[in-house]
Design an enzyme around this catalytic site. Structure first.
Site, short mmCIF file in Angstrom:
data_model
loop_
_atom_site.label_atom_id
_atom_site.label_comp_id
_atom_site.label_asym_id
_atom_site.label_seq_id
_atom_site.Cartn_x
_atom_site.Cartn_y
_atom_site.Cartn_z
N ASP A 8 51.52 67.58 53.46
CA ASP A 8 51.97 66.91 52.76
C ASP A 8 52.05 67.95 51.61
OD1 ASP A 8 54.45 65.47 51.35
OD2 ASP A 8 52.48 64.23 50.68
N ASP A 10 52.79 67.20 47.94
CA ASP A 10 52.45 66.19 46.37
C ASP A 10 51.21 65.08 46.59
OD1 ASP A 10 54.23 67.68 45.05
OD2 ASP A 10 56.03 66.40 44.95
N ASP A 129 48.80 61.51 52.21
CA ASP A 129 48.48 59.86 51.06
C ASP A 129 48.75 58.92 50.90
OD1 ASP A 129 50.96 62.03 49.79
OD2 ASP A 129 49.95 60.62 47.76
#
Length: 352
Positions: A8, A10, A129
């Site tokens: 990922d 961001d 995240d």
């Protein structure tokens, strides 16, 4: 077969601002440790790197492409300058409510890899995240690593997860233990002895290891077999989880607890030994006989093949033994810490 890291962007490579839009250079900040560890991964491991990112509203008036792409290219060029190039970059611009098949956690963007027999999907990873990244990994059928520390991610990818299970069954006890040395302190402990459970939980919580201990013992006889056999199985499980011990600190700690000063120094050198300097004047604390404290640590030391030196001084018996267990936990945390940048046996003998 080839392995993949679906990463990922961001929140994983760059920090995500409050409005969740990286639409200016002022908002751009790399996640701590990401560049150093991506360089390590690229240089030392054979994973292909694939960036997979959802970008809400890309190309709309609120988030025009002319603000997105310069920032995005700066990220890529910065990483490239350090030797980190992505093998593929997959960006989905849909809004969350669109639920497009290409929007994570849906797998539309990566189906070409899932269908390609050259790729070992089961031993590939999603690094992210959010819970959607975890679900994305489950939908793909690969493993998931949550960003808390890029050092820990690189360590796990390079040296593996340190997890072990031990089942010990005798005519006196039936014990099931699971240990993850690189956990977060989650505990699931049940031995039939409340105070013993409380002490064992200190090991997991303060040692930052995930610990499951289920013991069924002959408590109708007494507590001896339950405590001793749990110590043996726990020591065996820790030793098994340590593996070849490469990169570990090996040694580890003292701490005060109210009126007490407790120290536990240990060495995972492969030679069990116990030095015990702690006196208790009560017969029991909770349901746990104080005479079994020494016996627990002796059995643990023997099974884990570690040298234990334990000392405690103070007046409150509860505080003394709890301080010892907490000091053991912190000592374990220190000793099992692994350094992948110096990945060798901490011994001049070449064997532990």
């Amino acid at each position: 077969m080839k392995r993949l890291l679906f990463i990922d962007r961001d929140g994983t490579i760059i920090e995500e601002p409050a409005d969740e839009q990286i639409d200016s250079f002022e908002k751009l900040k790399f996640v701590e440790g990401v560049i150093r560890n991506l360089v390590f991964i690229r240089q030392r491991l054979d994973f292909e790197l694939v960036m997979v990112s959802n970008q809400d509203g890309l190309g709309t008036d609120s988030f025009p492409e002319e603000t997105f792409w310069p920032v995005h290219h700066f990220i890529l060029q910065t990483l490239k300058g350090e030797g980190v190039e992505f093998d593929d970059i997959l960006i989905d611009p849909h809004f969350p409510e669109d639920n497009a098949p290409t929007r994570k956690p849906n797998t539309g963007l990566v189906e070409k890899y899932m269908k390609d027999p050259e790729y070992d999907i089961a031993n590939s990873y999603v690094i992210g995240d959010r819970d959607t990244d975890r679900q994305f990994a489950e939908n793909i059928g690969c493993k998931f690593l949550q960003i808390g520390s890029w050092d820990k991610v690189a360590e796990t990818l390079f040296a593996g997860e340190r997890y072990a299970e031990v089942r010990r069954t005798t005519k006196e006890t039936d014990i099931d233990i699971k240990v993850c040395l690189d956990g977060t302190g989650k505990c699931d402990i049940s031995t039939g002895l409340g105070f013993f459970d409380h002490m064992l939980e200190q090991i997991g919580k303060h040692g930052m290891m995930d610990l499951t201990i289920h013991t069924k013992g002959d408590l109708e006889v007494d507590e001896h077999h339950t405590i001793e056999d749990t110590a043996i199985a726990l020591g065996e499980c820790i030793l098994k989880a340590l593996g070849d011990k490469r990169g570990i600190e090996r040694y580890g700690y003292c701490l005060p607890m109210d009126d007490c000063l407790c120290s536990v120094a240990l060495d995972f050198g492969g030679r069990p030994w116990l030095v015990w300097d702690a006196d208790f004047h009560r017969e029991k604390i909770g349901e746990m006989p104080t005479e079994m404290f020494l016996h627990f640590f002796k059995s643990l030391s023997d099974a884990a093949k570690m040298n234990l030196n334990i000392k405690a001084e103070g007046e409150n018996e509860h505080h003394k033994i709890e301080g010892i267990f907490k000091a053991l936990a912190r000592s374990l945390k220190m000793a099992v810490r692994r350094d992948i940048y110096h990945y060798e046996l901490p011994s001049t003998k070449g064997l532990l």
